[in-house]
Design an enzyme around this catalytic site. Structure first.
Site, PDB file in Angstrom:
ATOM      1  N   ASN A  15       4.250  11.852  -0.584  1.00 29.28           N
ATOM      2  CA  ASN A  15       4.927  10.564  -0.522  1.00 29.28           C
ATOM      3  C   ASN A  15       4.207   9.650  -1.512  1.00 29.28           C
ATOM      4  O   ASN A  15       3.146   9.112  -1.217  1.00 29.28           O
ATOM      5  CB  ASN A  15       4.837  10.024   0.910  1.00 29.28           C
ATOM      6  CG  ASN A  15       5.535   8.690   1.061  1.00 29.28           C
ATOM      7  OD1 ASN A  15       5.988   8.091   0.080  1.00 29.28           O
ATOM      8  ND2 ASN A  15       5.613   8.204   2.289  1.00 29.28           N
ATOM      9  N   ARG A  96       9.100  12.905  -0.619  1.00 30.47           N
ATOM     10  CA  ARG A  96       9.886  11.800  -0.074  1.00 30.47           C
ATOM     11  C   ARG A  96      10.340  10.923  -1.245  1.00 30.47           C
ATOM     12  O   ARG A  96       9.518  10.451  -2.037  1.00 30.47           O
ATOM     13  CB  ARG A  96       9.033  10.964   0.875  1.00 30.47           C
ATOM     14  CG  ARG A  96       9.814   9.788   1.402  1.00 30.47           C
ATOM     15  CD  ARG A  96       8.935   8.612   1.677  1.00 30.47           C
ATOM     16  NE  ARG A  96       9.733   7.486   2.131  1.00 30.47           N
ATOM     17  CZ  ARG A  96       9.306   6.238   2.093  1.00 30.47           C
ATOM     18  NH1 ARG A  96       8.107   5.951   1.634  1.00 30.47           N
ATOM     19  NH2 ARG A  96      10.072   5.265   2.510  1.00 30.47           N
ATOM     20  N   HIS A 185      14.973   4.401   5.559  1.00 30.74           N
ATOM     21  CA  HIS A 185      14.437   5.041   6.787  1.00 30.74           C
ATOM     22  C   HIS A 185      15.358   6.152   7.292  1.00 30.74           C
ATOM     23  O   HIS A 185      15.312   6.513   8.472  1.00 30.74           O
ATOM     24  CB  HIS A 185      14.270   4.020   7.942  1.00 30.74           C
ATOM     25  CG  HIS A 185      13.175   3.029   7.744  1.00 30.74           C
ATOM     26  ND1 HIS A 185      13.242   1.743   8.229  1.00 30.74           N
ATOM     27  CD2 HIS A 185      11.963   3.135   7.148  1.00 30.74           C
ATOM     28  CE1 HIS A 185      12.138   1.094   7.911  1.00 30.74           C
ATOM     29  NE2 HIS A 185      11.338   1.915   7.255  1.00 30.74           N
ATOM     30  N   GLY A 217       7.811  -2.099   8.183  1.00 34.95           N
ATOM     31  CA  GLY A 217       9.210  -2.212   7.762  1.00 34.95           C
ATOM     32  C   GLY A 217      10.054  -1.834   8.967  1.00 34.95           C
ATOM     33  O   GLY A 217       9.637  -0.984   9.753  1.00 34.95           O
ATOM     34  N   ARG A 246       8.562  -9.081   5.593  1.00 31.02           N
ATOM     35  CA  ARG A 246       9.872  -9.315   4.961  1.00 31.02           C
ATOM     36  C   ARG A 246      10.754 -10.142   5.896  1.00 31.02           C
ATOM     37  O   ARG A 246      10.691  -9.987   7.109  1.00 31.02           O
ATOM     38  CB  ARG A 246      10.578  -7.990   4.668  1.00 31.02           C
ATOM     39  CG  ARG A 246       9.962  -7.222   3.550  1.00 31.02           C
ATOM     40  CD  ARG A 246      10.749  -5.942   3.285  1.00 31.02           C
ATOM     41  NE  ARG A 246       9.839  -4.879   2.927  1.00 31.02           N
ATOM     42  CZ  ARG A 246       9.918  -3.638   3.390  1.00 31.02           C
ATOM     43  NH1 ARG A 246      10.891  -3.274   4.200  1.00 31.02           N
ATOM     44  NH2 ARG A 246       9.034  -2.747   3.018  1.00 31.02           N
ATOM     45  N   ASP A 288       0.829  -8.133  11.933  1.00 32.85           N
ATOM     46  CA  ASP A 288       0.528  -7.012  12.818  1.00 32.85           C
ATOM     47  C   ASP A 288       0.969  -7.358  14.244  1.00 32.85           C
ATOM     48  O   ASP A 288       0.452  -8.295  14.871  1.00 32.85           O
ATOM     49  CB  ASP A 288      -0.982  -6.743  12.756  1.00 32.85           C
ATOM     50  CG  ASP A 288      -1.363  -5.496  13.519  1.00 32.85           C
ATOM     51  OD1 ASP A 288      -1.810  -4.542  12.869  1.00 32.85           O
ATOM     52  OD2 ASP A 288      -1.219  -5.492  14.749  1.00 32.85           O
ATOM     53  N   GLY A 336       5.800   2.383  14.572  1.00 32.98           N
ATOM     54  CA  GLY A 336       4.572   1.902  15.212  1.00 32.98           C
ATOM     55  C   GLY A 336       4.825   0.918  16.346  1.00 32.98           C
ATOM     56  O   GLY A 336       4.218   1.013  17.416  1.00 32.98           O
ATOM     57  N   GLY A 338       7.973   0.278  17.846  1.00 34.61           N
ATOM     58  CA  GLY A 338       8.911   0.862  18.807  1.00 34.61           C
ATOM     59  C   GLY A 338       8.256   1.871  19.734  1.00 34.61           C
ATOM     60  O   GLY A 338       8.580   1.955  20.920  1.00 34.61           O
ATOM     61  N   ASN A 340       4.971   1.971  20.479  1.00 35.49           N
ATOM     62  CA  ASN A 340       3.763   1.515  21.180  1.00 35.49           C
ATOM     63  C   ASN A 340       3.880   0.207  21.942  1.00 35.49           C
ATOM     64  O   ASN A 340       3.052  -0.059  22.807  1.00 35.49           O
ATOM     65  CB  ASN A 340       2.618   1.372  20.166  1.00 35.49           C
ATOM     66  CG  ASN A 340       2.245   2.707  19.565  1.00 35.49           C
ATOM     67  OD1 ASN A 340       1.840   3.620  20.285  1.00 35.49           O
ATOM     68  ND2 ASN A 340       2.398   2.839  18.256  1.00 35.49           N
ATOM     69  N   GLU A 394       8.584  11.972   9.958  1.00 40.61           N
ATOM     70  CA  GLU A 394       9.326  12.164   8.715  1.00 40.61           C
ATOM     71  C   GLU A 394       8.797  13.363   7.920  1.00 40.61           C
ATOM     72  O   GLU A 394       9.555  14.069   7.263  1.00 40.61           O
ATOM     73  CB  GLU A 394       9.264  10.883   7.874  1.00 40.61           C
ATOM     74  CG  GLU A 394      10.133   9.778   8.474  1.00 40.61           C
ATOM     75  CD  GLU A 394       9.683   8.380   8.098  1.00 40.61           C
ATOM     76  OE1 GLU A 394       8.600   7.978   8.573  1.00 40.61           O
ATOM     77  OE2 GLU A 394      10.393   7.711   7.348  1.00 40.61           O
TER      78      GLU A 394
HETATM   79  P1  AMP Z   1       4.135   1.489  11.202  1.00 40.92           P
HETATM   80  O1  AMP Z   1       4.539   0.741   9.960  1.00 40.92           O
HETATM   81  O2  AMP Z   1       5.225   2.364  11.747  1.00 40.92           O
HETATM   82  O3  AMP Z   1       2.827   2.193  11.063  1.00 40.92           O
HETATM   83  O4  AMP Z   1       3.894   0.368  12.354  1.00 40.92           O
HETATM   84  C1  AMP Z   1       2.932  -0.644  12.209  1.00 40.92           C
HETATM   85  C2  AMP Z   1       3.155  -1.692  13.280  1.00 40.92           C
HETATM   86  O5  AMP Z   1       3.035  -1.075  14.583  1.00 40.92           O
HETATM   87  C3  AMP Z   1       2.143  -2.835  13.239  1.00 40.92           C
HETATM   88  O6  AMP Z   1       2.816  -4.083  13.390  1.00 40.92           O
HETATM   89  C4  AMP Z   1       1.286  -2.574  14.461  1.00 40.92           C
HETATM   90  O7  AMP Z   1       0.736  -3.754  14.998  1.00 40.92           O
HETATM   91  C5  AMP Z   1       2.309  -1.984  15.411  1.00 40.92           C
HETATM   92  N1  AMP Z   1       1.655  -1.327  16.528  1.00 40.92           N
HETATM   93  C6  AMP Z   1       0.920  -0.192  16.534  1.00 40.92           C
HETATM   94  N2  AMP Z   1       0.409   0.039  17.771  1.00 40.92           N
HETATM   95  C7  AMP Z   1       0.821  -0.991  18.561  1.00 40.92           C
HETATM   96  C8  AMP Z   1       0.639  -1.340  19.942  1.00 40.92           C
HETATM   97  N3  AMP Z   1      -0.093  -0.573  20.763  1.00 40.92           N
HETATM   98  N4  AMP Z   1       1.221  -2.463  20.402  1.00 40.92           N
HETATM   99  C9  AMP Z   1       1.968  -3.243  19.583  1.00 40.92           C
HETATM  100  N5  AMP Z   1       2.174  -2.969  18.281  1.00 40.92           N
HETATM  101  C10 AMP Z   1       1.611  -1.852  17.770  1.00 40.92           C
END
Ligand code: AMP
Length: 421
Positions: A15, A96, A185, A217, A246, A288, A336, A338, A340, A394
Site C-alpha cells: 500500500n 492497493r 474504501h 477517514g 476532513r 483522535d 478504528g 466503528g 472500538n 483490506e
Molecule cells: P483507523 O483510521 O481505522 O485506524 O481509525 C483511527 C480512529 O479510531 C482514531 O480516531 C482513533 O481514536 C479511533 N479509535 C481507536 N480505538 C478507539 C477506541 N477504543 N475508542 C474510540 N476510538 C478509537
C-alpha cells in the site's frame, strides 16, 4: 466451494502512499500475516522501516531521500531473504490502488495497459496514484516475472446507478472531465458486507447492508444484494461524513466565500478542508476519537460538540440509506472508531430507534473489551435491522483477489467468507 487457493503461496500486499509504504505478507487462505511493516518519511532526511515478524518488532533507518524502491529492496534483501523460506513462498504482489476511475470494476492483473489506465486516473487521485505507480515499478524490479495484481478502492462502487453518482452540475463536466462520485474504501465495504451476509446465514445476493467504515477517514455505503448502490465519498475522499481532519459535506458556497471574501488561495482551502476540519477543526483539540471521548468525559465542550456532530451526521446518512435500500438486514460498524467505540455506536443508534434499531447495552460495551478479531452482534435479539461490528481486513481481500487471479479465476472476485481472523 472448492478451494482454489489451497496451493497458493503468500501474497506480498503493498500500500504505497506519497511518503509511506505499508507492506504485509499475507496467507490468502486465512488472512494471517507472517510479516507486516511500514516504510515511513520516504523522500525525507531520515526514512525508516519498521516491521513485525513472528511477534518480534524491528526497525531500521534508510539512507537520506530513500523512497519506495529502497523500501522494497530492503524488504527483499534484509527481511525476506534473511528468512529464505518466506521469499520462496511469495507467489504474487497485491497493490492497493486508490483510484481506478470508471475503468475498473474489479481487481486485475497488472500489465502495460493497466499501468496506463492507472496513469490516466492520476488527475483524480494526484497524491495516491503516482505513489502506487512508483510501487509497481519498484516491485517489478525487485520481483521480475512475479504476477502483480491491482485492487482498487473505487472498484466496488462501480455498481452505483447514475442517479447516485452524477452531480447536479453541467453534464459536460462528467463527460469531459470525469467529475462524478466514485466512492472509496470499497475493499473494506466489500469485505464487511460479505462477512455480514455469512454471519446472517444468507447468500450475498439476498442481503441489504449499510456499511459504516469509521476511521480517521470515514465513509458509509448502501449495499443492495451484495452490490454498492450508494456511498458517501465522492470525486474525492472529502465528501460525506465528518472525519478526523476532513470536513465531509459542506455548502459549496463556503469555498467561494473563503476564496473571494476571505482571500484564501486554493492550497489554503485544500489544507483547511482536508487537514484542519472534521473532529480536529470542531474540537480545536484532536482528530483522535479516543482522545475526544476522554476529553468530553472531563467536560471539554469542543470535544463533546465534535462527537455530537459526528454522530448526528452519521445517523442522518444511515437514515437516508434506508430510503435507498427500502429494506435493511444489518448495519455494520468497522474501522478504528466503528470497531472500538461503544460510545459512538450507542449515540448513533439511539437516534435511529424509529427505524427498528435496538442496541444491546451489554453486548455493545463488552465489544469494547472483546477478543481481537471478534465479530459481534451488538443489537437486541428483537432488533431489525441487526447491528454488527466486524473488524475490516483490506489486506486479506487484496491477497485473496491476487491469489484467485493467479489461479486462473479472472471473474469479479468476492471477498473471503470463512474464519481465520
Ligand atoms: P483507523 O483510521 O481505522 O485506524 O481509525 C483511527 C480512529 O479510531 C482514531 O480516531 C482513533 O481514536 C479511533 N479509535 C481507536 N480505538 C478507539 C477506541 N477504543 N475508542 C474510540 N476510538 C478509537
Amino acid at each position: 466451494m472448492p478451494d482454489k487457493l489451497a496451493n497458493s503461496g503468500q501474497v506480498l500486499v503493498l500500500n504505497c502512499g506519497s511518503s509511506s509504504l505499508k507492506f504485509a505478507l499475507i496467507d490468502p487462505r486465512n488472512g494471517n500475516a507472517s510479516l507486516s511493516g511500514l516504510g515511513d518519511a520516504l523522500g525525507h532526511s531520515a526514512p525508516t522501516v519498521s516491521w513485525k515478524i513472528g511477534g518480534d518488532k524491528h526497525s531500521a533507518t534508510l539512507k537520506e531521500g530513500a523512497k519506495h524502491t529502497e523500501v522494497i529492496e530492503f524488504v527483499v534483501t534484509n527481511i525476506l531473504a534473511a528468512q529464505g523460506a518466506l521469499l520462496q513462498d511469495v507467489s504474487a504482489i497485491g497493490h492497493r490502488i486508490v483510484h481506478g476511475g470508471e475503468k475498473f470494476s474489479h481487481s486485475v492483473r497488472i500489465n502495460d495497459q493497466v499501468i496506463r489506465a492507472i496513469q490516466d486516473c492520476v488527475a483524480l487521485a494526484p497524491l495516491h496514484n503516482p505513489a502506487h505507480l512508483q510501487g509497481i515499478e519498484a516491485a517489478t524490479k525487485a520481483f521480475p516475472g512475479l504476477p502483480q495484481i491491482a485492487v482498487f478502492d473505487t472498484a466496488f462502487h462501480q455498481t452505483m446507478p447514475r442517479q447516485a453518482y452524477i452531480y447536479a452540475l453541467p453534464y459536460e463536466l462528467y463527460e469531459e472531465h470525469g467529475i462524478r462520485r466514485y466512492g472509496m474504501h470499497g475493499t473494506s465495504h466489500r469485505f464487511v458486507a460479505e462477512r455480514a451476509a455469512a454471519i446472517l446465514g444468507k447468500a450475498r445476493a439476498d442481503v441489504n447492508i449499510i456499511s459504516a467504515h469509521l476511521g480517521n477517514g470515514a465513509s458509509i455505503a448502501a449495499i443492495q444484494a451484495g452490490k454498492s448502490v450508494d456511498t458517501s465519498m465522492g470525486l474525492t475522499p472529502m465528501e460525506g461524513l465528518v472525519m478526523g481532519t476532513r470536513c465531509g459535506d459542506i455548502d459549496p458556497g463556503i469555498l467561494l466565500h473563503l476564496g473571494v471574501r476571505l482571500d484564501y488561495c486554493a492550497k489554503e482551502i485544500n489544507d483547511l478542508l482536508n487537514k484542519k476540519s472534521g473532529l480536529l477543526g470542531i474540537s480545536q483539540l484532536s482528530n483522535d476519537c479516543r482522545a475526544l471521548e476522554q476529553a468530553a468525559a472531563e467536560g471539554h465542550r469542543g470535544a463533546q460538540l465534535a462527537l455530537d456532530i459526528f454522530c448526528y451526521r452519521l445517523a442522518k446518512y444511515i437514515a437516508s440509506y434506508h430510503a435507498v435500500l427500502s429494506m435493511v438486514d444489518a448495519l455494520v460498524f468497522t474501522g478504528g472508531i466503528g470497531e472500538n467505540s461503544s460510545w459512538i455506536r450507542e449515540n448513533v443508534l439511539k437516534r435511529l430507534r424509529g427505524l427498528g434499531y435496538q442496541i444491546n447495552q451489554v453486548r455493545n460495551l463488552e465489544m469494547r473489551f472483546g477478543a481481537e478479531g471478534a465479530i459481534e452482534d451488538v443489537s437486541d435479539d428483537s432488533s431489525s435491522p441487526k447491528v454488527l461490528v466486524i473488524p475490516t481486513n483490506e489486506e486479506w481481500v487484496i491477497a485473496r483477489d491476487a491469489a484467485q487471479i493467479i489461479n486462473g479465476d479472472d471473474s469479479p472476485v468476492p471477498a473471503p467468507l470463512a474464519g481465520g481472523d
